[in-house]
Design an enzyme around this catalytic site. Structure first.
Site, PDB file in Angstrom:
ATOM      1  N   LYS A  83     -34.395 -21.013  11.032  1.00 37.95           N
ATOM      2  CA  LYS A  83     -34.877 -20.604  12.353  1.00 37.95           C
ATOM      3  C   LYS A  83     -36.397 -20.728  12.471  1.00 37.95           C
ATOM      4  CE  LYS A  83     -31.072 -19.676  14.520  1.00 37.95           C
ATOM      5  NZ  LYS A  83     -30.677 -20.447  15.722  1.00 37.95           N
ATOM      6  N   TYR A 121     -30.999 -18.556   6.625  1.00 39.03           N
ATOM      7  CA  TYR A 121     -31.082 -18.365   8.080  1.00 39.03           C
ATOM      8  C   TYR A 121     -32.539 -18.305   8.535  1.00 39.03           C
ATOM      9  CZ  TYR A 121     -30.559 -16.134  12.642  1.00 39.03           C
ATOM     10  OH  TYR A 121     -30.630 -15.848  13.972  1.00 39.03           O
TER      11      TYR A 121
END
Length: 231
Positions: free
Chosen positions: A165, A161
């Site tokens: 991002k 993640y």
């Protein structure tokens, strides 16, 4: 007093829940015609129904998964918006997949690939087709959802993640420099997905500000939305 987005057409991906839904409601309150897209048609339908019940303008919740290149959903979503409304002025790319909490060496290759596809490839494909339309039609504004976990590496166990991002933030900054001379203004927000952070309504108001003429000189920023991270 005129509303900030009167006469504007706004696309919100991930508009069926959370930040996306809050942003869709906020854009509608400010006069925009809102189109929501995402993977869960019942949630999209509910968002559209609630906005119209409150007197706002929301149409054609579009089911689609922007993360898969082969399905061409990102292109179809933009084409559908333009077909129905003749234009696309603002896009908020907000699809997010947190993924499991695992140390880096324990992340399965399939999970790594799925997380990057959802969080990074989906944003890239969305921008690819949004920019193509805006470039031919006088410009526009794009806001992407990154994360302060990506920019600051705040939490262990979310390596895929965080990587995806952080890449969204970098992609946003690169695209912003490439297209500002063509009238397309691109920025990102970085809310915290865990802990207090900001409420979805607070995040939505920040998205609206970035998309508005009030932020016309803000280009290529990744705006962190977390009280702790700002201290």
């Amino acid at each position: 007093m005129s509303k900030r987005f009167e006469g504007k057409v706004v696309l919100v991906t991930g508009g069926g829940e959370g930040i996306g839904r809050a942003a869709a409601f906020a854009f509608a309150r400010e006069g925009a015609t809102v189109v929501v897209a995402g993977r869960h048609p019942e949630m999209l339908h509910d968002t559209v129904e609630q906005i119209t019940a409150l007197g706002g303008k929301a149409t054609c919740g579009i089911e689609g998964d922007v993360s898969h290149h082969g399905k061409q959903d990102a292109e179809r979503i933009v084409q559908t918006v333009v077909k129905h409304h003749g234009r696309l002025d603002v896009a908020f790319n907000n699809v997010t997949e947190l993924g499991p909490n695992q140390p880096v060496a324990e992340i399965a290759e399939a999970v790594w690939g799925e997380t990057l596809a959802a969080n990074l490839t989906g944003v890239w494909l969305s921008m690819k087709h949004e920019i193509a339309h805006m470039e031919k039609n006088g410009g526009g504004v794009i806001v992407n959802t990154a994360s302060n976990i990506g920019s600051q590496g705040m939490l262990p166990g979310l390596g895929a993640y965080a990587a995806s991002k952080a890449a969204v933030s970098t992609l946003t900054q690169t695209a912003a420099r490439e297209y500002i001379d063509k009238g397309i203004r691109i920025n990102a927000i970085s809310p915290c997905p865990l802990g207090r952070g900001a409420k979805v309504e607070e995040i939505a108001e920040t998205v609206l500000w970035l998309a508005s003429d009030e932020a016309s000189y803000v280009v290529g920023h990744d705006l962190v939305l977390d009280r702790k991270a700002a201290l």
